[in-house]
Scaffold this motif. Structure first.
Motif, PDB file in Angstrom:
ATOM      1  N   PRO A 199       0.664  -5.545   3.741  1.00  0.00           N
ATOM      2  CA  PRO A 199       1.477  -4.515   4.407  1.00  0.00           C
ATOM      3  C   PRO A 199       1.652  -4.766   5.901  1.00  0.00           C
ATOM      4  CG  PRO A 199      -0.699  -3.647   3.849  1.00  0.00           C
ATOM      5  CD  PRO A 199      -0.566  -4.965   3.163  1.00  0.00           C
ATOM      6  N   LEU A 200       0.699  -5.435   6.533  1.00  0.00           N
ATOM      7  CA  LEU A 200       0.854  -5.756   7.954  1.00  0.00           C
ATOM      8  C   LEU A 200       2.071  -6.647   8.175  1.00  0.00           C
ATOM      9  CD1 LEU A 200      -2.754  -6.463   9.329  1.00  0.00           C
ATOM     10  CD2 LEU A 200      -1.146  -4.736  10.144  1.00  0.00           C
ATOM     11  N   LEU A 202       4.576  -7.158   6.097  1.00  0.00           N
ATOM     12  CA  LEU A 202       5.801  -6.477   5.684  1.00  0.00           C
ATOM     13  C   LEU A 202       6.302  -5.515   6.755  1.00  0.00           C
ATOM     14  CD1 LEU A 202       5.110  -5.626   1.919  1.00  0.00           C
ATOM     15  CD2 LEU A 202       6.717  -7.310   2.826  1.00  0.00           C
ATOM     16  N   SER A 203       5.388  -4.803   7.387  1.00  0.00           N
ATOM     17  CA  SER A 203       5.787  -3.801   8.381  1.00  0.00           C
ATOM     18  C   SER A 203       6.385  -4.431   9.631  1.00  0.00           C
ATOM     19  CB  SER A 203       4.587  -2.928   8.760  1.00  0.00           C
ATOM     20  OG  SER A 203       3.589  -3.706   9.413  1.00  0.00           O
ATOM     21  N   MET A 204       6.088  -5.708   9.877  1.00  0.00           N
ATOM     22  CA  MET A 204       6.625  -6.381  11.059  1.00  0.00           C
ATOM     23  C   MET A 204       7.766  -7.342  10.725  1.00  0.00           C
ATOM     24  SD  MET A 204       3.306  -6.995  13.471  1.00  0.00           S
ATOM     25  CE  MET A 204       2.094  -7.127  12.182  1.00  0.00           C
ATOM     26  N   SER A 205       8.131  -7.402   9.449  1.00  0.00           N
ATOM     27  CA  SER A 205       9.260  -8.243   9.049  1.00  0.00           C
ATOM     28  C   SER A 205      10.552  -7.430   9.067  1.00  0.00           C
ATOM     29  CB  SER A 205       9.004  -8.806   7.645  1.00  0.00           C
ATOM     30  OG  SER A 205       9.113  -7.766   6.678  1.00  0.00           O
ATOM     31  N   HIS A 206      11.644  -8.077   8.660  1.00  0.00           N
ATOM     32  CA  HIS A 206      12.939  -7.397   8.580  1.00  0.00           C
ATOM     33  C   HIS A 206      13.313  -7.062   7.137  1.00  0.00           C
ATOM     34  CE1 HIS A 206      13.997  -9.712  12.527  1.00  0.00           C
ATOM     35  NE2 HIS A 206      13.236  -8.647  12.752  1.00  0.00           N
ATOM     36  N   LEU A 207      12.336  -7.111   6.245  1.00  0.00           N
ATOM     37  CA  LEU A 207      12.612  -6.891   4.823  1.00  0.00           C
ATOM     38  C   LEU A 207      12.734  -5.415   4.474  1.00  0.00           C
ATOM     39  CD1 LEU A 207      10.125  -9.549   3.431  1.00  0.00           C
ATOM     40  CD2 LEU A 207      12.611  -9.747   3.585  1.00  0.00           C
ATOM     41  N   LEU A 208      12.029  -4.568   5.203  1.00  0.00           N
ATOM     42  CA  LEU A 208      12.060  -3.121   4.965  1.00  0.00           C
ATOM     43  C   LEU A 208      12.557  -2.422   6.213  1.00  0.00           C
ATOM     44  CD1 LEU A 208       8.610  -2.705   3.170  1.00  0.00           C
ATOM     45  CD2 LEU A 208      10.862  -2.922   2.094  1.00  0.00           C
ATOM     46  N   ARG A 209      13.227  -1.300   6.040  1.00  0.00           N
ATOM     47  CA  ARG A 209      13.782  -0.586   7.186  1.00  0.00           C
ATOM     48  C   ARG A 209      13.500   0.914   7.070  1.00  0.00           C
ATOM     49  NH1 ARG A 209      16.723  -4.105   9.982  1.00  0.00           N
ATOM     50  NH2 ARG A 209      17.552  -5.948   8.924  1.00  0.00           N
ATOM     51  N   GLY A 210      13.557   1.555   8.200  1.00  0.00           N
ATOM     52  CA  GLY A 210      13.445   3.006   8.232  1.00  0.00           C
ATOM     53  C   GLY A 210      12.126   3.531   7.707  1.00  0.00           C
ATOM     54  N   GLY A 211      12.230   4.548   6.839  1.00  0.00           N
ATOM     55  CA  GLY A 211      11.032   5.206   6.323  1.00  0.00           C
ATOM     56  C   GLY A 211      10.141   4.285   5.509  1.00  0.00           C
ATOM     57  N   LYS A 212      10.738   3.341   4.767  1.00  0.00           N
ATOM     58  CA  LYS A 212       9.934   2.418   3.967  1.00  0.00           C
ATOM     59  C   LYS A 212       9.038   1.561   4.852  1.00  0.00           C
ATOM     60  CE  LYS A 212      13.295   2.052   0.190  1.00  0.00           C
ATOM     61  NZ  LYS A 212      14.184   1.131  -0.570  1.00  0.00           N
ATOM     62  N   ARG A 213       9.592   1.129   5.972  1.00  0.00           N
ATOM     63  CA  ARG A 213       8.811   0.303   6.896  1.00  0.00           C
ATOM     64  C   ARG A 213       7.667   1.094   7.508  1.00  0.00           C
ATOM     65  NH1 ARG A 213      11.707  -3.331  11.605  1.00  0.00           N
ATOM     66  NH2 ARG A 213       9.962  -4.765  11.987  1.00  0.00           N
ATOM     67  N   VAL A 214       7.933   2.336   7.879  1.00  0.00           N
ATOM     68  CA  VAL A 214       6.887   3.195   8.443  1.00  0.00           C
ATOM     69  C   VAL A 214       5.797   3.464   7.407  1.00  0.00           C
ATOM     70  CG1 VAL A 214       6.391   5.491   9.366  1.00  0.00           C
ATOM     71  CG2 VAL A 214       8.456   4.278  10.087  1.00  0.00           C
ATOM     72  N   VAL A 216       4.911   1.584   4.811  1.00  0.00           N
ATOM     73  CA  VAL A 216       4.102   0.377   4.619  1.00  0.00           C
ATOM     74  C   VAL A 216       3.170   0.172   5.812  1.00  0.00           C
ATOM     75  CG1 VAL A 216       4.219  -2.145   4.485  1.00  0.00           C
ATOM     76  CG2 VAL A 216       5.723  -0.757   3.066  1.00  0.00           C
ATOM     77  N   GLY A 217       3.664   0.455   7.008  1.00  0.00           N
ATOM     78  CA  GLY A 217       2.806   0.361   8.185  1.00  0.00           C
ATOM     79  C   GLY A 217       1.632   1.325   8.115  1.00  0.00           C
ATOM     80  N   ILE A 266       0.645  -0.576  15.481  1.00  0.00           N
ATOM     81  CA  ILE A 266      -0.366  -0.653  14.418  1.00  0.00           C
ATOM     82  C   ILE A 266      -1.760  -0.699  15.021  1.00  0.00           C
ATOM     83  CG2 ILE A 266      -1.303  -2.197  12.661  1.00  0.00           C
ATOM     84  CD1 ILE A 266       1.545  -2.784  11.795  1.00  0.00           C
ATOM     85  N   CYS A 267      -1.954  -1.503  16.058  1.00  0.00           N
ATOM     86  CA  CYS A 267      -3.270  -1.585  16.705  1.00  0.00           C
ATOM     87  C   CYS A 267      -3.694  -0.232  17.271  1.00  0.00           C
ATOM     88  CB  CYS A 267      -3.233  -2.638  17.817  1.00  0.00           C
ATOM     89  SG  CYS A 267      -3.046  -4.334  17.240  1.00  0.00           S
ATOM     90  N   VAL A 268      -2.761   0.457  17.911  1.00  0.00           N
ATOM     91  CA  VAL A 268      -3.087   1.766  18.509  1.00  0.00           C
ATOM     92  C   VAL A 268      -3.446   2.779  17.432  1.00  0.00           C
ATOM     93  CG1 VAL A 268      -2.102   3.729  19.753  1.00  0.00           C
ATOM     94  CG2 VAL A 268      -1.720   1.402  20.589  1.00  0.00           C
ATOM     95  N   PHE A 269      -2.688   2.811  16.344  1.00  0.00           N
ATOM     96  CA  PHE A 269      -2.958   3.785  15.282  1.00  0.00           C
ATOM     97  C   PHE A 269      -4.293   3.489  14.590  1.00  0.00           C
ATOM     98  CE2 PHE A 269       1.668   4.795  15.333  1.00  0.00           C
ATOM     99  CZ  PHE A 269       1.536   6.182  15.466  1.00  0.00           C
ATOM    100  N   ILE A 270      -4.622   2.223  14.427  1.00  0.00           N
ATOM    101  CA  ILE A 270      -5.910   1.876  13.825  1.00  0.00           C
ATOM    102  C   ILE A 270      -7.052   2.361  14.714  1.00  0.00           C
ATOM    103  CG2 ILE A 270      -7.443  -0.044  13.235  1.00  0.00           C
ATOM    104  CD1 ILE A 270      -4.972  -1.584  12.315  1.00  0.00           C
ATOM    105  N   LEU A 271      -6.965   2.082  16.005  1.00  0.00           N
ATOM    106  CA  LEU A 271      -8.017   2.523  16.939  1.00  0.00           C
ATOM    107  C   LEU A 271      -8.113   4.041  16.984  1.00  0.00           C
ATOM    108  CD1 LEU A 271      -7.398   0.031  19.904  1.00  0.00           C
ATOM    109  CD2 LEU A 271      -9.311   0.045  18.296  1.00  0.00           C
ATOM    110  N   ALA A 272      -6.964   4.722  16.971  1.00  0.00           N
ATOM    111  CA  ALA A 272      -6.983   6.188  17.008  1.00  0.00           C
ATOM    112  C   ALA A 272      -7.635   6.764  15.757  1.00  0.00           C
ATOM    113  CB  ALA A 272      -5.557   6.705  17.155  1.00  0.00           C
TER     114      ALA A 272
END
Length: 446
Positions: A199-200, A202-214, A216-217, A266-272
């Motif tokens: 998922p990391l 995928l979330s930084m690729s251009h394969l998913l957009r919008g809500g799907k990308r969020v 997966v992130g 992603i790094c910030v959300f993991i730390l939070a």
């Protein structure tokens, strides 16, 4: 009398379509069957007990049978040129040689472990041959992402409401730091180290957009956070190294603001999430870097290796032989070396260790080239994620024995196959099916 056969074009088309449809069905059965087998191994406490090990091996044998039927339906047995096949096969030959030539200190255990290795070889084969096309890799990546997120949520819920039982029902046979379906939290962390890069990436690729990308992130953040909350020091350090490797691979050549922002978010959300959930316990675990008895076990393992440096003591014989070489007193049963490399040297000698190096060199050589097109292609993204996941578990294996756990070992071999297999571009097996259809027409018409 003429030898030519007149074939009705309509009947011929129906026959070819039927064969193509059968092959597509079998392909999907193999992909979902592979995912189901990996998930079963994880949920069955890592497939470490006799019943779950047997079920896992039976499931692998069933997948191989389905793959063989698919080859018969296709009327064309074909194997891709995968650099992992030669060293993996030679490693199996080495195991057989240990048994036949009586080089194993405990032949029965080596035979038992050989069956496990065969099941690992089968899942490697299925992954390499059936998860090559864009759509096949998309299915695999999404299924394992959903499972990883759900398993992480379950592990977190079980930890917060813990009654020291697996699935809130079953007591562990041996004392351990339970997390998820694993008795040992290090093995849970090892699994997540392999799954979270999917998922990391995928979330930084251009394969998913919008809500799907969020979404997966968010799955990646949840899975990564549980590595820290599990309390596994090796898992925490390994994940940090994975993130550094991910940054080096995806940000070295592509410094687009969007990718940088996604990585930072992603790094910030993991730390939070870690800070909110752990109340300082994670920092305490990171600060406690005492290695315990692991260095002593490693030294003893090297002494064992020097006694049989070429052939080793036999696959799976470490717990049988080790008490003879133990240099310290303990009332604990030491069943593994807590260092997969030292244990491999001990059990398989220089021959096995050399084959392992050839296996890894082939994986990285093919995987690094395949992962270059990670942003816009499912095959490249999955190859990149698989490469990072394999690197993570290989680093963790210096201080633990994740690859002695069947569920984790099987996942590792599948990721190795995905990293090293040559991608099949285009829709799901479309090119290969069209080519075979033409062959079928030519065969029936002559």
């Amino acid at each position: 009398m003429s030898s030519n056969i007149i074939v009705d074009p309509h009947e011929l088309t129906v026959l070819v379509d039927r064969r193509s449809r059968t092959r597509r069905i079998l392909d999907h059965v193999l992909i979902f069957g592979l995912c189901a087998l990996l998930i079963f191994g994880v949920l069955a406490f890592g497939a470490v007990e006799e019943w779950s090990t047997f079920a896992f091996e039976a499931g692998a044998a069933t997948l191989f049978l389905i793959w063989a039927i698919k080859q018969l339906v296709s009327r064309n047995v074909e194997l891709s040129k995968n650099p992992l096949y030669p060293p993996a096969f030679l490693f199996f030959v080495l195991i057989l040689a240990q048994i036949v030539l009586r080089r194993s200190a405990y032949s029965y255990v080596t035979q038992y472990e050989a069956l496990k290795y065969v099941s690992y070889g089968i899942v490697l084969l299925i992954a390499a041959e059936c998860v090559k096309a864009e759509d096949a890799r998309k299915i695999f990546a999404l299924v394992m992402t959903v499972f990883g997120a759900m398993f992480a949520f379950f592990a977190l819920a079980q930890d917060l409401t813990s009654n020291s039982k697996l699935f809130w029902l079953r007591s562990a046979r041996f004392h351990g730091a339970i997390y998820g379906s694993y008795v040992n939290h290090d093995h849970y962390a090892g699994l997540m180290e392999m799954l979270v890069p999917i998922p990391l990436a995928l979330s930084m690729s251009h394969l998913l957009r919008g809500g799907k990308r969020v979404l997966v992130g968010f799955c990646a953040v949840l899975m990564a956070t549980t590595i820290f909350l599990s309390g596994s020091r090796g898992g925490m350090i390994t994940f940090v190294l994975e993130m550094l490797l991910l940054a080096a691979l995806i940000l070295g050549k592509n410094r687009s603001p969007r990718t940088l922002l996604g990585y930072a978010a992603i790094c910030v959300f993991i730390l939070a999430l870690i800070s909110f959930s752990s109340r300082g316990q994670v920092l305490g675990r990171i600060g406690d870097l005492s290695p315990g008895i692991r260095p002593q076990i490693t030294k003893d393992s090297l002494r064992m290796f020097l006694k049989r440096p070429v052939w080793g003591w036999g696959l799976g014989t470490f717990p049988t032989v080790y008490p003879r070489y133990r240099s310290f007193y303990t009332n604990l049963f030491i069943n593994e070396a807590h260092n997969d490399y030292a244990q491999l040297l001990t059990e398989m000698g220089l021959l096995g260790f050399t084959l392992m190096l050839c296996f890894l060199i082939g994986m990285y050589h093919r995987g690094l080239s395949a992962s270059r097109r990670w942003q816009n292609h499912w095959d490249g993204t999955v190859s990149l994620a698989a490469l990072i996941g394999c690197t993570g578990i290989l680093l963790h294996s210096v201080v633990d024995f994740n690859l002695q756990i069947p569920a984790n070992a099987a996942t590792f071999y599948v990721l190795c196959a995905l990293a090293a297999s040559e991608p099949l571009a285009g829709p799901l097996f479309a090119k290969r099916i069209r080519a075979r259809a033409v062959d079928d027409i030519d065969t029936l018409a002559t």
